[in-house]
Scaffold this active site. Structure first.
Site, PDB file in Angstrom:
ATOM      1  N   TYR A 297      -0.898  17.100 -52.440  1.00 51.23           N
ATOM      2  CA  TYR A 297      -0.151  18.087 -51.630  1.00 51.23           C
ATOM      3  C   TYR A 297      -0.957  19.380 -51.430  1.00 51.23           C
ATOM      4  CZ  TYR A 297       3.341  21.616 -50.493  1.00 51.23           C
ATOM      5  OH  TYR A 297       4.004  22.669 -49.902  1.00 51.23           O
TER       6      TYR A 297
ATOM      7  N   VAL B 211       1.969  29.369 -43.764  1.00 53.39           N
ATOM      8  CA  VAL B 211       1.738  30.710 -44.309  1.00 53.39           C
ATOM      9  C   VAL B 211       0.310  31.203 -44.094  1.00 53.39           C
ATOM     10  CG1 VAL B 211       3.613  30.685 -46.018  1.00 53.39           C
ATOM     11  CG2 VAL B 211       1.338  29.858 -46.667  1.00 53.39           C
TER      12      VAL B 211
ATOM     13  N   LYS C  99       2.461  19.481 -43.088  1.00 50.13           N
ATOM     14  CA  LYS C  99       3.613  18.646 -43.473  1.00 50.13           C
ATOM     15  C   LYS C  99       4.024  17.714 -42.330  1.00 50.13           C
ATOM     16  CE  LYS C  99       5.300  22.132 -46.732  1.00 50.13           C
ATOM     17  NZ  LYS C  99       6.174  23.307 -46.902  1.00 50.13           N
TER      18      LYS C  99
ATOM     19  N   SER D 221       1.560  24.779 -44.317  1.00 51.69           N
ATOM     20  CA  SER D 221       2.737  23.918 -44.084  1.00 51.69           C
ATOM     21  C   SER D 221       2.677  23.121 -42.796  1.00 51.69           C
ATOM     22  CB  SER D 221       3.991  24.781 -44.026  1.00 51.69           C
ATOM     23  OG  SER D 221       4.592  24.802 -45.266  1.00 51.69           O
TER      24      SER D 221
ATOM     25  N   TYR E 146      10.973  27.567 -41.448  1.00 53.94           N
ATOM     26  CA  TYR E 146      11.637  28.084 -42.644  1.00 53.94           C
ATOM     27  C   TYR E 146      13.103  28.384 -42.294  1.00 53.94           C
ATOM     28  CZ  TYR E 146       6.661  28.507 -43.470  1.00 53.94           C
ATOM     29  OH  TYR E 146       5.346  28.229 -43.547  1.00 53.94           O
TER      30      TYR E 146
HETATM   31  N1  GLU Z   1       0.968  25.318 -49.696  1.00 51.73           N
HETATM   32  C1  GLU Z   1       2.053  26.224 -49.453  1.00 51.73           C
HETATM   33  C2  GLU Z   1       3.082  26.107 -50.555  1.00 51.73           C
HETATM   34  O1  GLU Z   1       3.411  25.032 -50.937  1.00 51.73           O
HETATM   35  C3  GLU Z   1       2.632  25.922 -48.116  1.00 51.73           C
HETATM   36  C4  GLU Z   1       3.565  26.980 -47.709  1.00 51.73           C
HETATM   37  C5  GLU Z   1       3.753  27.129 -46.247  1.00 51.73           C
HETATM   38  O2  GLU Z   1       2.820  27.183 -45.437  1.00 51.73           O
HETATM   39  O3  GLU Z   1       4.930  27.231 -45.894  1.00 51.73           O
HETATM   40  O4  GLU Z   1       3.564  27.059 -51.085  1.00 51.73           O
END
Ligand code: GLU
Length: 304
Positions: free
Chosen positions: A189, A258, A67, A64, A240
């Site tokens: 993605y 994650v 992002k 993530s 989160y």
């Molecule tokens: N590729 C992970 C997902 O979409 C990213 C999650 C993360 O790192 O929060 O579930």
């Protein structure tokens, strides 16, 4: 003058033998291969110094954290128009929660939860000629490191098991908030999330957010106003449903993934990256959060 190396060494020593290290994410099968004892820290100061300790040079899946990089590229194409399609409010919910999207008519709460990041991926797929290649080149460029790559096994692993993300993308499509095909956007993605970097590379990539939009190579990628907004989103939405706790304990804008990485920064001062794959129940690196709390407490450096 703070002896940063000494601070990092102390933090590493305090935490490296800690028994409670959290749980490695297993919902993406490839991530299970990580070792729960890995632990590294890298600190990059705007004045050009760097300090590091532990496994700072082992590569991990940034997940993530990507992002923020995707958002920074999308902003250069669409600037304020982005905010017609994605909001900037913390979600107070897990990263993959879909119900809010229905309540809010297909406008994701923010660009750092999965639904929002999928809209950002859609924007990049629209604007980039060869999306995966061009995005990788952007990340290599801002990091000053041509060796950065996608881990294709991780991308494939998530592609096979990413049912929640398929649901999210389909829901966005049903609300007309996805212009490209679901499969194409998700392929982008999943690759973006599968970028693999070590603590140093990640810290270099985020240098521009601490340096008013100028990357390590001194190229201006974002205006200071765009950087202000991205840092604000990291502070309020980067952890989160634990963004409040991170602001309370650490007091810096940042983003976690994650894969166990966390990047945090103090504008005009430094970028710091920690990596320890075990996660707390909210999905943030357990040891990484403790390390960053110790860092801002010992050095007395935070945005507050
Ligand atoms: N590729 C992970 C997902 O979409 C990213 C999650 C993360 O790192 O929060 O579930």
């Amino acid at each position: 003058m703070i002896d940063f190396q000494n601070v990092l060494d102390e933090i590493h020593n305090d935490l490296k033998l800690e028994k409670e290290r959290g749980l490695i994410a297993t919902y993406i099968p490839e991530l299970k291969k990580q070792s729960n004892t890995s632990f590294g820290i890298y600190l990059n100061t705007i004045s050009g110094e760097n300090f590091y300790v532990g496994d700072w040079n082992l590569k991990f899946s940034i997940q993530s954290i990507s992002k923020v990089l995707a958002l920074s590229k999308a902003i250069t194409f669409e600037n304020k128009n982005i905010w017609k399609r994605v909001d900037v409010e913390p979600s107070g919910n897990p990263f993959n929660q879909l119900s809010l999207l229905e309540l809010e008519n297909g406008i994701p709460r923010n660009p750092l939860i999965n639904t929002g990041a999928i809209v950002i991926a859609d924007i990049l797929v629209t604007h980039l000629k060869n999306p995966k290649e061009d995005f990788l080149n952007y990340v290599r460029h801002i990091s000053g490191d041509q060796s950065i790559n996608y881990n294709l096994e991780v991308a494939a692993s998530e592609q096979k098991t990413g049912f929640n993300n398929y649901a999210a993308a389909n829901l966005l499509k049903s609300y007309n908030n996805l212009n490209n095909d679901v499969d194409i956007v998700l392929d982008f993605y999943f690759h973006q999330c599968a970028l693999e970097m070590n603590c140093k590379q990640l810290s270099n990539a985020f240098y521009l957010f601490a340096n008013k939009g100028k990357c390590l190579n001194n190229n201006q990628h974002l205006t200071s106003s765009q950087v202000k907004r991205i840092n604000a989103i990291m502070l309020t939405c980067g952890f989160y449903d634990e963004a409040g706790e991170f602001a309370f304990e650490v007091g810096l804008p940042g983003k976690s993934g994650v894969g166990g990485g966390i990047v945090a920064l103090l504008p005009n001062d430094f970028v710091i990256v920690t990596w320890s794959p075990g996660l707390n129940p909210k999905g943030n690196s357990l040891i990484g959060m403790q390390a960053l709390e110790k860092f801002t407490t010992k050095t007395n450096r935070s945005i507050f």
